[in-house]
Each structure stands twice: as structure tokens, then as C-alpha cells.
Write an enzyme that holds these catalytic residues in place. Structure first.
Site, mmCIF file in Angstrom:
data_model
loop_
_atom_site.group_PDB
_atom_site.id
_atom_site.type_symbol
_atom_site.label_atom_id
_atom_site.label_comp_id
_atom_site.label_asym_id
_atom_site.label_seq_id
_atom_site.Cartn_x
_atom_site.Cartn_y
_atom_site.Cartn_z
ATOM 1 N N GLY A 11 -2.618 -7.298 8.293
ATOM 2 C CA GLY A 11 -3.269 -6.932 9.553
ATOM 3 C C GLY A 11 -2.419 -7.163 10.787
ATOM 4 C CB SER A 12 1.213 -7.349 11.486
ATOM 5 O OG SER A 12 1.721 -6.147 10.965
ATOM 6 C CG ASN A 13 0.267 -1.889 12.277
ATOM 7 O OD1 ASN A 13 0.870 -1.368 13.200
ATOM 8 N ND2 ASN A 13 0.805 -2.050 11.078
ATOM 9 C CG HIS B 176 3.358 6.839 5.985
ATOM 10 N ND1 HIS B 176 2.815 6.324 4.830
ATOM 11 C CD2 HIS B 176 4.581 7.315 5.649
ATOM 12 C CE1 HIS B 176 3.662 6.490 3.826
ATOM 13 N NE2 HIS B 176 4.740 7.092 4.299
ATOM 14 C CG ASP C 178 0.881 8.680 3.191
ATOM 15 O OD1 ASP C 178 -0.029 8.048 3.754
ATOM 16 O OD2 ASP C 178 1.526 8.222 2.229
ATOM 17 C CD GLU D 113 4.120 0.052 10.688
ATOM 18 O OE1 GLU D 113 4.156 0.913 9.807
ATOM 19 O OE2 GLU D 113 3.668 -1.094 10.497
ATOM 20 C CB ILE E 30 -6.926 7.669 -2.101
ATOM 21 C CG1 ILE E 30 -5.425 7.443 -2.256
ATOM 22 C CG2 ILE E 30 -7.235 9.152 -1.902
ATOM 23 C CD1 ILE E 30 -4.817 8.093 -3.468
ATOM 24 C CG ASN F 201 -2.584 6.195 7.673
ATOM 25 O OD1 ASN F 201 -2.847 4.989 7.609
ATOM 26 N ND2 ASN F 201 -1.699 6.766 6.878
ATOM 27 C CG MET G 2 -3.092 -1.029 0.856
ATOM 28 S SD MET G 2 -1.787 0.069 1.424
ATOM 29 C CE MET G 2 -0.812 0.172 -0.074
#
Ligand code: GRF
Length: 200
Positions: free
Chosen positions: A14-16, A110, A146, A174, A93, A108, A91
Site C-alpha cells: 500500500g505504498s501507493n 502499472h 493491463d 508511481e 482480475i 489502475n 492483485m
């Protein structure tokens, strides 16, 4: 004015998420209303708790089908009525049903310069291929892995052979680009119109 509400889906560190919290926690116009994780030990859940954000662990293994799991996600999400659903290291789909429900409101991040290197192990692929540049992509999610119209990309020259260092450098990118894109969408400067990204 009602705030622009974000719902953030995570599976891990969860750094983003943290970068988004740091950017918007004192913002009156943008609010992180909830964080959902499909992994119990995701550190992002602790980050959310520390920031007093409602957070949920929903174990996909508790559900018989993807559809049942997603119905649960949707029922929690809809209780917050999010304006934007942000995938930040989630993570799983997502099915067409989920994607279509949030089309234009689902983004998202990537860790590659899409369309290069969809899927996993992007940093390793960059090193294996001796690429000169590596980077990150933020995109609206559609029904391709993606894939989806690109909101923004950011790149750096590859100046290391060290996988961990490269990953760290990409994370730094990011943490800048994702909050920026969220800001643009929240302020109506960027949107998905008829399958294409529109900037005003
Ligand atoms: C990031 O590299 C992101 O691009 C990818 O998953 C990773 C999540 O990292 N989709 P974190 O959990 O935000 O630290």
C-alpha cells in the site's frame, strides 16, 4: 460542495495508497472514503486504519465464484458511492461485470511503459531486455489485462542493474504520478469519453 470520493482497492504494502493519503488527507475536495483488501495481512489496511479511513478485508477465498466475491466488493463500494475506484496493487482480475459497472470511474497503475510488459515481473523484464528506459502507466481499466486508455506515463533512464533499486525508483515515480492523475480526474480535467481519454 460534496467531496469527490475515492475508494481504493489493495492487496499488499500500500505504498501507493500512502502516497494518495499523504496528498489528499487535508484536502476538502477529495476524500478517501474506504480501502478494501482481499489480503488479510496487507499492510495497506494498517495504513488506512492509521489514517482513520474505513477499511475492509474481503477474502476472495470465502466466495465460491468471482462473481460472488465481486458482488460483495460492489455492495461495500456502493455504500460509499465512490466517484472513482482506484486500484493500487490489487492483485485480482476483475470481471467484465465489475469493469463495466465502473467504466470511466476505474483506474489502475502499472509498473511499466504500457503496452510494454503487461502482467508481472516488469522490472526483471526491463533488465533482461537491456531497456534504456523504464516507467509507469496510469490507465482507465477496460476489459483487457493491463489495457485500457492511458491517462499518463512517466519514465526514467535505466541506470542500475540492481532489481531492487530499479523497483524502488519506479515506486517513487508511481507515488508522484498516481495522486496527480487522481487530482486531474477529480477536478474534471481528465475523463474517459467514448473509450478515449479526454483532457480539458
Ligand atoms: C505497484 O508497483 C503498482 O504499480 C502495482 O502494484 C504495486 C503496488 O505497490 N500495480 P504498493 O502496494 O502500492 O506498494
Amino acid at each position: 460542495m460534496n467531496p469527490f470520493k475515492l475508494a481504493i482497492l489493495i492487496s499488499g504494502n500500500g505504498s501507493n495508497l500512502q502516497a494518495i493519503i499523504d496528498k489528499f488527507q487535508n484536502d476538502k475536495l477529495i476524500e478517501i472514503s474506504c480501502v478494501l483488501s482481499n489480503k488479510k495481512d496487507a499492510f495497506g489496511l494498517t495504513r488506512a486504519s492509521n489514517a482513520n479511513i474505513d477499511n475492509y478485508f474481503i477474502d476472495h477465498k470465502d466466495y465460491q465464484s468471482r462473481q460472488d466475491f465481486e458482488s460483495k466488493l460492489i455492495s461495500i463500494l456502493e455504500s460509499y458511492k465512490p466517484d472513482l475506484v482506484v486500484l493500487a496493487g490489487f492483485m485480482r482480475i476483475l470481471s467484465e461485470v465489475f469493469v463495466n459497472k465502473y467504466l470511466g470511474k476505474l483506474i489502475n497503475i502499472h509498473p511499466s511503459l504500457l503496452p510494454k510488459y503487461k502482467g508481472l515481473e516488469t522490472h526483471k523484464k526491463v533488465l533482461d531486455n537491456n531497456d534504456k528506459y523504464h516507467g509507469v502507466t496510469v490507465h482507465f481499466v477496460d476489459n483487457t489485462l493491463d489495457g485500457g486508455p492511458i491517462c499518463a506515463q512517466s519514465k526514467i533512464p535505466v541506470e542500475t542493474r540492481d532489481l531492487e533499486k530499479l523497483e524502488e525508483d519506479i515506486h517513487k515515480l508511481e507515488h508522484i504520478i498516481y495522486p496527480e492523475v487522481i487530482y486531474e480526474i477529480a477536478h474534471g480535467k481528465l475523463s474517459l469519453e467514448e473509450g478515449k481519454v479526454r483532457r480539458t
